[in-house]
Design an enzyme around this catalytic site. Structure first.
Site: not given
Length: 519
Positions: A318, A97, A94
């Site tokens: 994450e 990110e 992404h």
């Protein structure tokens, strides 16, 4: 051909090629690097460490024409070495990110720096593992996010065609769940069943798909932002209408991989770490890990595609609440993630590995099916007998890797027209050491007058059993193995298009594409 905006880099390195690499010092700067600067850093690392690195681009450029660059670290860069596991990190899927992108750039610099400095642990890791680092899978999205100031939660997430790349992979989960409903035993390499896709993948997706199917990756992680947790398969819920925990057959192993990262991060596994949305308790109370589908369901994600299309065990990292952290935060983020990043690479060495060969000729046997059954003792009189319903296969050179958590296992190797062979092994996984070697020399069934089987038959796994020890049940059962089945056809079909790159389309039905660069 190298894009014109990168031609200056080529000139730069030609000009400094007479300088000794040993004299070139690292001058890594913690900042948000442009796509041009990303390429420069990778080339600089290669110049400093030419004998252990290779910079390369994937088969496709991004929609906007940016090359999808990687740097490889290995004792034999550019080649798959026998029995050496392959590991990859992919970041910036992404485009908004961005922390993973900067971490992988610094990691490339760090691995080279520490190798030159004589760090024995890093040198051992590089000489025993083929490591691939891809700082940006979505360079176009990064440019959009950066142009918007880096503070928009959505701008730059998608590629230049407004497609979310982490929803663009073939949805193999749904195919697996359909097979489960039919009580089929097909549980791995599900791309074998596909003739066409229901949509044309984006060039970034297609390039990564080709890499996954062409290289014998053992473990990997993709780096994201927006929360702080290590996420493991399955990402897609079995319940189409909800987000329920959907464990994979290798749930113990995936939990171990996720914990191996979270436990080395100072905040990810902290039970007092608050959640990013301030509406719930953080993931630290569960060790900093989560089953993906239990969090929210993802269809067409890269994580599950790796596991179901190849031998690769991938998790999703994450890395923090901020998708685009300020530059002044980057150095501390590197310190927080450095040990965890290195530790996860070492996990590609857990379990067992070995070679599968013809017992008479010594010829390597590729595409051998490697099955595992957990027979760990529970007490003096009872033991587990759990078949791990996910097989791996041997690579082109006959070598295989089977990631496993500590315990006792029966490992079976089976190949068409050979007598299957089962061996018992105790897996201990000593820290940061190579996996236990378990080789298989298989005898031809035809040479011994035994019946043979075709792909459509059930492959018997109890023809030959050895090294099982005394007092244990020798019944290892049977696992049907066949190649029937078709991907559901939609009105809009997309041919995978491998013909131009690997020859006959039928190569797609096999577990690994032949590669000229194997030793």
């Amino acid at each position: 051909m190298v894009p014109s905006k990168y031609s200056a880099l080529v000139t730069l390195f030609l000009c400094i090629s007479l300088i000794s690499p040993a004299l070139v010092q690292s001058a890594f700067q913690f900042k948000h690097h442009s796509n041009e600067e990303l390429a420069t850093i990778l080339e600089e690392v290669h110049f400093r460490c030419p004998n252990i690195t290779k910079v390369y681009a994937l088969s496709e450029n991004s929609v906007a024409g940016n090359p999808l660059l990687l740097i490889e670290f290995s004792g034999e860069p550019g080649y798959h070495e026998l029995l050496e596991p392959e590991f990859k990190y992919i970041a910036n899927m992404h485009g908004n990110e961005v922390l993973g992108r900067e971490l992988l750039l610094k990691m490339a610099d760090y691995l080279c720096e520490q190798y030159i400095a004589g760090n024995e642990s890093i040198r051992s890791l590089i000489h025993s593992t083929r490591i691939h680092l891809m700082p940006s899978m979505n360079p176009d999205g990064w440019e959009m996010a950066t142009a918007a100031g880096g503070d928009n939660y959505l701008v730059g997430r998608t590629n230049n065609n407004s497609v979310d790349l982490n929803r663009d992979f073939p949805d193999l989960d749904r195919l697996l769940y359909a097979e489960e409903d039919e009580r089929s035993t097909r549980n791995n390499h599900l791309m074998d069943q596909i003739r066409h896709l229901d949509h044309p993948p984006q060039p970034e997706t297609l390039a990564v798909m080709r890499m996954i199917l062409e290289q014998p990756f053992v473990a990997s992680a993709n780096l994201h932002g927006g929360d702080l947790v290590a996420n493991y398969p399955f990402d897609e819920s079995r319940d189409k209408d909800g987000s329920d925990e959907s464990p994979s057959p290798d749930d113990d192993t995936f939990r171990h991989l996720a914990l191996s990262y979270a436990s080395m991060h100072p905040r990810m596994s902290d039970p007092n770490q608050p959640s990013c949305d301030d509406t719930s308790s953080g993931f630290g109370k569960q060790g900093g890990i989560t089953n993906g589908a239990a969090w929210y369901s993802v269809e067409g994600g890269m994580q599950d595609f790796n596991y179901l299309s190849s031998n690769d065990f991938e998790i999703t990292l994450e890395l923090g609440c901020e998708k685009y952290p300020k530059a002044e935060r980057l150095e501390q983020e590197w310190e927080d993630n450095k040990d965890a990043l290195i530790n996860l690479i070492w996990q590609s060495h857990i379990g067992v590995k070995g070679e599968v060969k013809d017992a008479i000729t010594g010829r390597p046997l590729s595409n051998a099916v490697i099955s595992a059954r957990n027979v760990t003792r529970l007490n003096e009189t009872h033991a587990r007998k759990d078949l791990v319903k996910h097989d791996v296969t041997s690579a082109q050179g006959g070598d295989y890797w089977r990631l496993l958590t500590p315990g006792e296992y029966e490992i079976t190797a089976s190949v068409r027209n050979y007598l299957p062979l089962t061996k018992r092994v105790l897996v201990t996984n000593p820290r940061h050491q190579q996996a236990f070697i378990l080789n298989f020399d298989l005898h031809s069934a035809t040479n011994q007058g035994q019946r043979t089987w075709e792909w459509d038959d059930d492959v018997p796994l109890d023809y030959v059993v050895e090294d099982l020890g005394e007092g244990f049940d020798r019944n290892v059962g049977e696992i049907p193995f066949n190649r029937e089945g078709n991907w559901p056809q939609d009105t809009e079909e997309f041919d995978l298009g491998f013909k131009e790159n690997v020859g006959d389309y039928n190569h797609l039905k096999y577990k690994w594409f032949p590669s000229p660069n194997r030793r």
